[in-house]
Enzyme design. Structure first.
Site, mmCIF file in Angstrom:
data_model
loop_
_atom_site.group_PDB
_atom_site.id
_atom_site.type_symbol
_atom_site.label_atom_id
_atom_site.label_comp_id
_atom_site.label_asym_id
_atom_site.label_seq_id
_atom_site.Cartn_x
_atom_site.Cartn_y
_atom_site.Cartn_z
ATOM 1 N N LEU A 7 0.821 -1.215 0.000
ATOM 2 C CA LEU A 7 0.000 0.000 0.000
ATOM 3 C C LEU A 7 0.856 1.266 0.000
ATOM 4 O O LEU A 7 1.898 1.328 0.653
ATOM 5 C CB LEU A 7 -0.921 0.008 1.225
ATOM 6 C CG LEU A 7 -1.888 -1.176 1.360
ATOM 7 C CD1 LEU A 7 -2.811 -0.974 2.564
ATOM 8 C CD2 LEU A 7 -2.715 -1.382 0.107
ATOM 9 N N HIS A 8 0.393 2.260 -0.754
ATOM 10 C CA HIS A 8 1.047 3.566 -0.806
ATOM 11 C C HIS A 8 -0.025 4.642 -0.694
ATOM 12 O O HIS A 8 -1.214 4.315 -0.538
ATOM 13 C CB HIS A 8 1.878 3.703 -2.086
ATOM 14 C CG HIS A 8 1.117 3.343 -3.340
ATOM 15 N ND1 HIS A 8 0.025 4.056 -3.771
ATOM 16 C CD2 HIS A 8 1.275 2.334 -4.230
ATOM 17 C CE1 HIS A 8 -0.446 3.532 -4.883
ATOM 18 N NE2 HIS A 8 0.283 2.465 -5.177
ATOM 19 N N GLU A 9 0.403 5.897 -0.820
ATOM 20 C CA GLU A 9 -0.548 7.023 -0.647
ATOM 21 C C GLU A 9 -1.749 6.927 -1.592
ATOM 22 O O GLU A 9 -2.829 7.402 -1.267
ATOM 23 C CB GLU A 9 0.161 8.361 -0.866
ATOM 24 C CG GLU A 9 1.022 8.816 0.308
ATOM 25 C CD GLU A 9 0.225 9.072 1.597
ATOM 26 O OE1 GLU A 9 -0.937 9.506 1.512
ATOM 27 O OE2 GLU A 9 0.777 8.815 2.684
ATOM 28 N N HIS B 2 -3.334 4.185 -2.507
ATOM 29 C CA HIS B 2 -4.319 3.323 -1.832
ATOM 30 C C HIS B 2 -4.945 4.062 -0.646
ATOM 31 O O HIS B 2 -6.148 3.945 -0.400
ATOM 32 C CB HIS B 2 -3.655 2.051 -1.293
ATOM 33 C CG HIS B 2 -3.069 1.162 -2.349
ATOM 34 N ND1 HIS B 2 -1.717 1.000 -2.522
ATOM 35 C CD2 HIS B 2 -3.666 0.383 -3.285
ATOM 36 C CE1 HIS B 2 -1.500 0.153 -3.510
ATOM 37 N NE2 HIS B 2 -2.660 -0.236 -4.001
ATOM 38 N N GLN C 285 -4.429 -12.946 -12.478
ATOM 39 C CA GLN C 285 -4.364 -11.759 -13.348
ATOM 40 C C GLN C 285 -2.944 -11.491 -13.845
ATOM 41 O O GLN C 285 -2.696 -10.489 -14.502
ATOM 42 C CB GLN C 285 -4.969 -10.539 -12.660
ATOM 43 C CG GLN C 285 -4.173 -9.954 -11.499
ATOM 44 C CD GLN C 285 -4.915 -8.821 -10.833
ATOM 45 O OE1 GLN C 285 -5.899 -9.030 -10.145
ATOM 46 N NE2 GLN C 285 -4.448 -7.590 -11.035
ATOM 47 N N LYS D 197 -5.771 5.594 -11.916
ATOM 48 C CA LYS D 197 -4.515 5.235 -12.583
ATOM 49 C C LYS D 197 -4.709 3.999 -13.462
ATOM 50 O O LYS D 197 -4.159 3.907 -14.549
ATOM 51 C CB LYS D 197 -3.401 5.006 -11.584
ATOM 52 C CG LYS D 197 -2.103 4.747 -12.303
ATOM 53 C CD LYS D 197 -0.974 4.846 -11.404
ATOM 54 C CE LYS D 197 -0.033 3.691 -11.455
ATOM 55 N NZ LYS D 197 -0.473 2.411 -11.869
ATOM 56 N N ASP D 198 -5.499 3.055 -12.957
ATOM 57 C CA ASP D 198 -5.825 1.874 -13.762
ATOM 58 C C ASP D 198 -7.135 2.147 -14.494
ATOM 59 O O ASP D 198 -8.160 1.499 -14.239
ATOM 60 C CB ASP D 198 -5.939 0.653 -12.853
ATOM 61 C CG ASP D 198 -4.624 0.353 -12.161
ATOM 62 O OD1 ASP D 198 -3.639 0.125 -12.865
ATOM 63 O OD2 ASP D 198 -4.571 0.397 -10.923
ATOM 64 N N GLN E 24 -8.982 -0.641 -16.172
ATOM 65 C CA GLN E 24 -9.537 -1.556 -15.161
ATOM 66 C C GLN E 24 -10.878 -1.033 -14.632
ATOM 67 O O GLN E 24 -11.841 -1.779 -14.504
ATOM 68 C CB GLN E 24 -8.531 -1.719 -14.015
ATOM 69 C CG GLN E 24 -9.075 -2.445 -12.800
ATOM 70 C CD GLN E 24 -7.993 -2.785 -11.804
ATOM 71 O OE1 GLN E 24 -7.281 -3.769 -11.983
ATOM 72 N NE2 GLN E 24 -7.856 -2.019 -10.746
ATOM 73 N N ARG F 120 4.568 -0.825 -8.209
ATOM 74 C CA ARG F 120 5.718 -1.250 -9.033
ATOM 75 C C ARG F 120 6.835 -0.206 -9.047
ATOM 76 O O ARG F 120 7.938 -0.518 -9.509
ATOM 77 C CB ARG F 120 5.258 -1.586 -10.458
ATOM 78 C CG ARG F 120 4.432 -2.874 -10.498
ATOM 79 C CD ARG F 120 4.185 -3.376 -11.911
ATOM 80 N NE ARG F 120 3.616 -4.712 -11.920
ATOM 81 C CZ ARG F 120 2.305 -4.992 -11.990
ATOM 82 N NH1 ARG F 120 1.428 -4.009 -12.071
ATOM 83 N NH2 ARG F 120 1.876 -6.238 -11.974
HETATM 84 O O1 PAF Z 1 -5.733 -2.795 -9.020
HETATM 85 C C1 PAF Z 1 -5.396 -3.783 -8.356
HETATM 86 O O2 PAF Z 1 -4.621 -3.686 -7.405
HETATM 87 C C2 PAF Z 1 -5.948 -5.151 -8.725
HETATM 88 O O3 PAF Z 1 -6.075 -5.292 -10.096
HETATM 89 C C3 PAF Z 1 -7.270 -5.486 -8.005
HETATM 90 C C4 PAF Z 1 -8.389 -4.546 -8.420
HETATM 91 C C5 PAF Z 1 -7.061 -5.409 -6.511
HETATM 92 C C6 PAF Z 1 -7.700 -6.906 -8.372
HETATM 93 O O4 PAF Z 1 -6.750 -7.840 -7.992
#
Ligand code: PAF
Length: 284
Positions: free
Chosen positions: A32-34, A36, A60, A154-155, A158, A192
């Site tokens: 976890l970072h800022e 999150h 995934q 950022k994603d 997703q 990452r």
């Molecule tokens: O964004 C992420 O960290 C992952 O893709 C998630 C949504 C937790 C699903 O594993």
């Protein structure tokens, strides 16, 4: 409170439901970072109780991706969550989530988002990635049964894919998208980034520089998508391996000839072998 078992998190949520409390879920893979923490803060504001899931989801990751070396920092993550007043950290094992069998779509039920949404951007190089994401996210939604799910911009692909899944499968959960959090330098926060050296972090600034430049050009009146995309090449050096630069509709990921207030510019680029992504809305 740290919970590892599906049954235990279900029982806890049932108790909250009896008291009429609302529940938010922040799905994460830990480290976890800022970024999150900003999702957690948003969840705390919106919901009576907050669950953060920490699960590095094997299905995934592609066979040549970083599943084994992905940072696993549960103790630190739990401390951070405690500091933010998170009610439950749900950290199941792969066995708890998927059973002991082989993890493949021969043996497991997968949720596969529509091809149109995944045959581009990250889905193009990470084939099957969004099947794994949607499958785990729907499982987490079914386990926790939250009112709200919190995800970071950022994603961007997703979030769009998850919103589509929720709509198409009538999942009774509201998806809340939260803005990208950046270092002062402009680098978008990512678990990452931990793989980068100090020089790598400097080289990685190219992603936000390219996106900002596209936005500046757009604001000056250049809307032709091909012309906007051309501008990236003056920023790239041999330190950068560009995977994609795209300018698409921010809700539907449709291609457009001209950028407009609903466009999003998205980039993926490797620096020191680390695959980084970033994006920017042009209309804000
Ligand atoms: O964004 C992420 O960290 C992952 O893709 C998630 C949504 C937790 C699903 O594993």
């Amino acid at each position: 409170m740290l919970i590892n078992k599906i049954e235990d998190v279900r029982n806890q949520v049932k108790e909250w439901r009896k008291e009429g409390l609302s529940v938010g879920l922040v799905p994460t893979m830990g480290a976890l970072h800022e970024g999150h923490l900003s999702l957690i803060k948003k969840a705390k504001e919106a919901c009576d109780r907050v669950v953060v899931s920490v699960f590095v989801n094997p299905i995934q990751f592609g066979p040549s991706e970083d599943f084994d070396k992905y940072p696993r920092t549960l103790e630190a993550d739990t401390k951070l969550c405690d500091g933010e007043g998170v009610d439950v950290v749900f950290a199941p094992t792969p066995n708890e989530m998927y059973g002991g069998g082989r993890l493949s779509n021969d043996t497991l039920t997968y949720v596969c988002p529509p091809f149109f949404y995944v045959n581009k951007l990250c889905g193009k190089s990470r084939v099957g990635h969004f099947d794994g994401v949607c499958t785990v996210v729907l499982k987490l939604f079914n386990i926790v049964q939250p009112d709200f799910g919190f995800f970071g911009q950022k994603d961007a692909q997703q979030v769009i894919v998850i919103k589509k899944m929720v709509k198409d499968l009538n999942v009774p959960i509201e998806i809340v998208q939260c803005p990208i959090v950046r270092e002062e330098s402009g680098l978008a926060l990512s678990s990452r980034n931990k793989y980068l050296t100090e020089q790598g972090k400097i080289d990685a600034l190219v992603l936000s520089k390219i996106l900002n430049n596209i936005k500046v050009c757009y604001n000056k009146g250049i809307t032709d998508v091909s012309a906007l995309k051309e501008t990236v090449y003056s920023f790239l050096t041999d330190k950068h391996e560009l995977e994609y630069i795209e300018i698409l509709n921010r809700e539907t990921l449709e291609e457009e000839k001209n950028a407009n207030k609903n466009s999003i510019a998205l980039i993926a680029c490797r620096v020191e072998g680390v695959r980084l992504i970033d994006n920017i809305y042009l209309g804000e």
